[in-house]
Structure formats: C-alpha cells, structure tokens
Design a protein around this motif. Structure first.
Motif, PDB file in Angstrom:
ATOM      1  N   UNK A   1      34.163  15.745  10.625  1.00 41.86           N
ATOM      2  CA  UNK A   1      33.149  15.218   9.660  1.00 41.86           C
ATOM      3  C   UNK A   1      32.897  16.542   9.005  1.00 41.86           C
ATOM      4  N   UNK A   2      32.885  16.261   7.674  1.00 43.92           N
ATOM      5  CA  UNK A   2      32.464  17.515   6.699  1.00 43.92           C
ATOM      6  C   UNK A   2      31.086  17.620   6.442  1.00 43.92           C
ATOM      7  N   UNK A   3      30.531  18.624   6.251  1.00 46.36           N
ATOM      8  CA  UNK A   3      29.008  18.716   6.165  1.00 46.36           C
ATOM      9  C   UNK A   3      28.720  18.637   4.515  1.00 46.36           C
ATOM     10  N   UNK A   4      27.667  18.122   4.333  1.00 45.97           N
ATOM     11  CA  UNK A   4      27.055  18.102   2.975  1.00 45.97           C
ATOM     12  C   UNK A   4      26.614  19.230   2.446  1.00 45.97           C
ATOM     13  N   UNK A   5      25.994  20.205   3.608  1.00 45.56           N
ATOM     14  CA  UNK A   5      25.427  21.361   3.262  1.00 45.56           C
ATOM     15  C   UNK A   5      26.111  22.478   3.809  1.00 45.56           C
ATOM     16  N   UNK A   6      25.674  23.752   3.352  1.00 51.69           N
ATOM     17  CA  UNK A   6      26.381  24.638   3.982  1.00 51.69           C
ATOM     18  C   UNK A   6      25.866  24.984   5.600  1.00 51.69           C
ATOM     19  N   UNK A   7      26.377  24.672   6.538  1.00 53.38           N
ATOM     20  CA  UNK A   7      25.667  24.951   7.843  1.00 53.38           C
ATOM     21  C   UNK A   7      26.303  26.350   8.233  1.00 53.38           C
ATOM     22  N   UNK A   8      27.528  26.901   8.113  1.00 57.66           N
ATOM     23  CA  UNK A   8      27.950  28.272   8.483  1.00 57.66           C
ATOM     24  C   UNK A   8      28.435  28.714   7.063  1.00 57.66           C
ATOM     25  N   UNK A   9      28.124  30.014   6.818  1.00 53.07           N
ATOM     26  CA  UNK A   9      28.601  30.691   5.576  1.00 53.07           C
ATOM     27  C   UNK A   9      30.057  31.360   5.999  1.00 53.07           C
ATOM     28  N   UNK A  10      30.729  32.045   5.101  1.00 56.27           N
ATOM     29  CA  UNK A  10      32.013  32.438   5.457  1.00 56.27           C
ATOM     30  C   UNK A  10      31.930  33.592   6.569  1.00 56.27           C
ATOM     31  N   UNK A  11      30.683  34.332   6.705  1.00 54.79           N
ATOM     32  CA  UNK A  11      30.375  35.481   7.760  1.00 54.79           C
ATOM     33  C   UNK A  11      30.358  34.755   9.173  1.00 54.79           C
ATOM     34  N   UNK A  12      30.126  33.367   9.180  1.00 58.45           N
ATOM     35  CA  UNK A  12      29.773  32.838  10.421  1.00 58.45           C
ATOM     36  C   UNK A  12      28.374  32.739  10.867  1.00 58.45           C
ATOM     37  N   UNK A  13      27.529  33.065   9.853  1.00 55.67           N
ATOM     38  CA  UNK A  13      25.955  32.895   9.941  1.00 55.67           C
ATOM     39  C   UNK A  13      25.626  31.674   9.443  1.00 55.67           C
ATOM     40  N   UNK A  14      24.582  31.158  10.087  1.00 57.92           N
ATOM     41  CA  UNK A  14      23.591  29.654   9.855  1.00 57.92           C
ATOM     42  C   UNK A  14      22.591  30.103   8.740  1.00 57.92           C
ATOM     43  N   UNK A  15      21.930  29.111   8.525  1.00 61.62           N
ATOM     44  CA  UNK A  15      20.885  29.154   7.531  1.00 61.62           C
ATOM     45  C   UNK A  15      19.764  30.029   7.504  1.00 61.62           C
ATOM     46  N   UNK A  16      19.444  30.148   9.044  1.00 60.15           N
ATOM     47  CA  UNK A  16      18.273  30.992   9.360  1.00 60.15           C
ATOM     48  C   UNK A  16      18.974  32.483   9.832  1.00 60.15           C
ATOM     49  N   UNK A  17      20.163  32.799   9.700  1.00 60.88           N
ATOM     50  CA  UNK A  17      20.798  34.106  10.041  1.00 60.88           C
ATOM     51  C   UNK A  17      21.253  34.118  11.480  1.00 60.88           C
ATOM     52  N   UNK A  18      21.458  33.099  12.030  1.00 60.94           N
ATOM     53  CA  UNK A  18      21.852  33.077  13.595  1.00 60.94           C
ATOM     54  C   UNK A  18      23.213  33.065  13.385  1.00 60.94           C
ATOM     55  N   UNK A  19      23.815  33.255  14.466  1.00 59.46           N
ATOM     56  CA  UNK A  19      25.278  33.003  14.989  1.00 59.46           C
ATOM     57  C   UNK A  19      25.315  31.539  15.516  1.00 59.46           C
ATOM     58  N   UNK A  20      26.307  31.004  15.567  1.00 54.67           N
ATOM     59  CA  UNK A  20      26.675  29.498  16.109  1.00 54.67           C
ATOM     60  C   UNK A  20      26.157  29.287  17.641  1.00 54.67           C
ATOM     61  N   UNK A  21      26.021  30.337  18.620  1.00 53.80           N
ATOM     62  CA  UNK A  21      25.816  30.160  19.785  1.00 53.80           C
ATOM     63  C   UNK A  21      24.164  30.777  19.967  1.00 53.80           C
ATOM     64  N   UNK A  22      23.742  31.287  19.002  1.00 59.32           N
ATOM     65  CA  UNK A  22      22.427  32.095  19.341  1.00 59.32           C
ATOM     66  C   UNK A  22      21.192  31.264  19.278  1.00 59.32           C
ATOM     67  N   UNK A  23      20.432  31.291  20.010  1.00 57.00           N
ATOM     68  CA  UNK A  23      19.128  30.669  20.284  1.00 57.00           C
ATOM     69  C   UNK A  23      17.943  31.156  19.469  1.00 57.00           C
ATOM     70  N   UNK A  24      17.032  30.296  18.883  1.00 57.35           N
ATOM     71  CA  UNK A  24      16.058  30.921  18.072  1.00 57.35           C
ATOM     72  C   UNK A  24      14.954  31.540  19.071  1.00 57.35           C
ATOM     73  N   UNK A  25      14.101  32.461  18.470  1.00 55.97           N
ATOM     74  CA  UNK A  25      13.060  33.286  19.381  1.00 55.97           C
ATOM     75  C   UNK A  25      12.220  32.259  20.086  1.00 55.97           C
ATOM     76  N   UNK A  26      11.842  32.468  21.109  1.00 52.42           N
ATOM     77  CA  UNK A  26      11.023  31.631  21.894  1.00 52.42           C
ATOM     78  C   UNK A  26       9.660  32.363  22.401  1.00 52.42           C
ATOM     79  N   UNK A  27       8.425  31.850  22.065  1.00 50.60           N
ATOM     80  CA  UNK A  27       7.266  32.609  22.346  1.00 50.60           C
ATOM     81  C   UNK A  27       6.517  31.450  23.548  1.00 50.60           C
ATOM     82  N   UNK A  28       5.840  31.987  24.500  1.00 51.65           N
ATOM     83  CA  UNK A  28       5.137  31.087  25.436  1.00 51.65           C
ATOM     84  C   UNK A  28       3.965  31.583  25.806  1.00 51.65           C
TER      85      UNK A  28
END
Length: 262
Positions: A1-28
C-alpha cells in the motif's frame, strides 16, 4: 500500500521528527481531581486524556447489580475543542460507544471485581486533545486512575498503537499516520505478558501483523516503566506529606486555656 502523504522522509524521520520505532513524549499527572476516588491525566505527544474513577460504591440501579462481582461502567466525553473539527459529539455517538466498549472489555478481566460484589466502579474518560493514539491514551490513563483510586488490579494495562508504512512498522501513530496507514492498537499486561486487547480498524496484511504486534508488546514494556515511575513518585509524595503532618507539633491545650483566662 503506497502512502498518499510523506510518512517517512529520505532520512527515515517522520513528520514530527521521530524515528519509526520511537514513542512520543509521555507526561503523567496523578494529582487529585475534585471528589474523584482516583484520577489521572496522561499526554502522549499532543493527545491528552483525563480519567476519573468513582468507586467501588453501591450500585445506583439494583437491576444492574451482580451478586458475585462489581460492575464496571465507562462513560466517555470528547471536548469539542479537542480536534480541529470543533464538533460536539453526543454520548450516543458511534465512535464514543465503540471506544467505551473497548475500554470496558479491556479492564473487566484485569480488575479484581470479585472483591466487591453488588457494587459498581464508574470510569469517566475526558478527551482533552487528540492527535492519534486516542485508545491507547484512554487505556493507559484508566490504568493509572484505577491504581490511584486503590482498585485492585491483577496487573498494569499498557497500550500502544502501531502501523505499517510500505514494509516498515511504525509505533505510536499520530492522526496523520492513522488516517493514511493500516494500524492497530495493542494492550498488554507487562508482568504476566498477557494481551488484553488487539483492535484493528483497517486491513493489515498477515505478514506484517506479527512484526508490528511484537514491536507493540515491547513498546508496552517501555510505557509500563514510565507509568510505574509515576505511581511510585506519587506514592512517595503522599507518604512524605503524611509524615510531615504527623511531625507537626500539636497545639498546647493548657496555653489555650491561659489565653482565654486573660
């Protein structure tokens, strides 16, 4: 399945700057919320959910009570300002009912309801901000709120979402990624390594399911460490406050009498 938007750029980063296996910041935040027996506010990136728990307490309707265990009720409310739609969702909204049912079925085997026959535990979920991973945030916040309320659990429940971009698995999806990728949400009990929930709202190739499922289980262990640390910090703070109160010198009643005589 091809993505309609750029999910991963050429450097392997996502739209919010994370790597593919990286979790978002968590605050509790486990501070007290009103008259609730337990509460928790959790933030995964830009997704924020507050959960309050009341009970175990006497059931309001005798017809809905069970003689051998407590009944778990889940009510969900989505703030109109939580998304860009600015649309108020009714409690009978299909999406809200589906999420409420998923939370309820996730915690029924985890909460030790047999300890509280003929009673009920009310869980109120308030969605304050949404940017993907809504179900995982609701489940994680519910776990913490139940612990804060002193409700006995067999184990923590830790949830995380995942998806597949081309052949690359991703963890902890944002709204942009959820709308464009096949995805699922997995909830695990980290100590027993049991799975309490797997929900998939889009089709996912069976060859990719194993990879993303294993990664989600590993990510659940990471989230468990953060949740356990927050519970420990809150407990230490409460115990410290109790100790400080017990060390506070009591008023001298004789001195009070002397002051009144004067």
């Amino acid at each position: 399945m091809s993505s309609r938007v750029e999910i991963l750029n050429d450097g392997g980063f996502r739209s919010d700057g994370r790597k593919q296996y990286e979790l978002r910041d968590i605050t509790i935040d486990l501070s007290q919320q009103g008259t609730a027996d337990g509460s928790a506010v959790i933030t995964h990136g830009l997704t924020q959910v507050m959960v309050t728990v009341f009970g175990p307490r006497e059931a309001k309707m005798r017809s809905q009570t069970l003689h051998d265990r407590a009944v778990i009720n889940v009510e969900m409310n989505v703030a109109p300002f939580s998304t860009g739609e600015r649309r108020k969702r009714a409690r009978a909204d299909r999406r809200i009912l589906e999420l409420s049912a998923a939370i309820e079925s996730t915690f029924e085997p985890v909460v030790q309801t047999s300890l509280y026959p003929r009673s009920q535990i009310d869980i109120y979920v308030h969605v304050l901000q949404q940017d993907g991973g809504l179900l995982q945030a609701c489940i994680n916040a519910t776990t913490l709120a139940l612990i804060s309320a002193g409700v006995p659990l067999h184990d923590f429940v830790c949830a995380v979402s995942g998806g597949v971009h081309s052949t690359e698995p991703l963890l902890d999806l944002t709204t942009l990624e959820e709308n464009d990728l096949p995805n699922l949400t997995v909830a695990i009990m980290p100590r027993t390594r049991k799975v309490t929930l797997v929900t998939m709202e889009t089709r996912l190739h069976v060859e990719r399911l194993r990879d993303i499922f294993e990664l989600a289980c590993q990510a659940g262990q990471t989230i468990h460490k953060e949740m356990k640390r927050a519970v420990k910090d809150r407990t230490v703070a409460l115990v410290g406050a109790m100790d400080a109160g017990s060390r506070h010198p009591a008023a001298n009643p004789d001195r009070d009498v002397m002051m009144e005589d004067r």
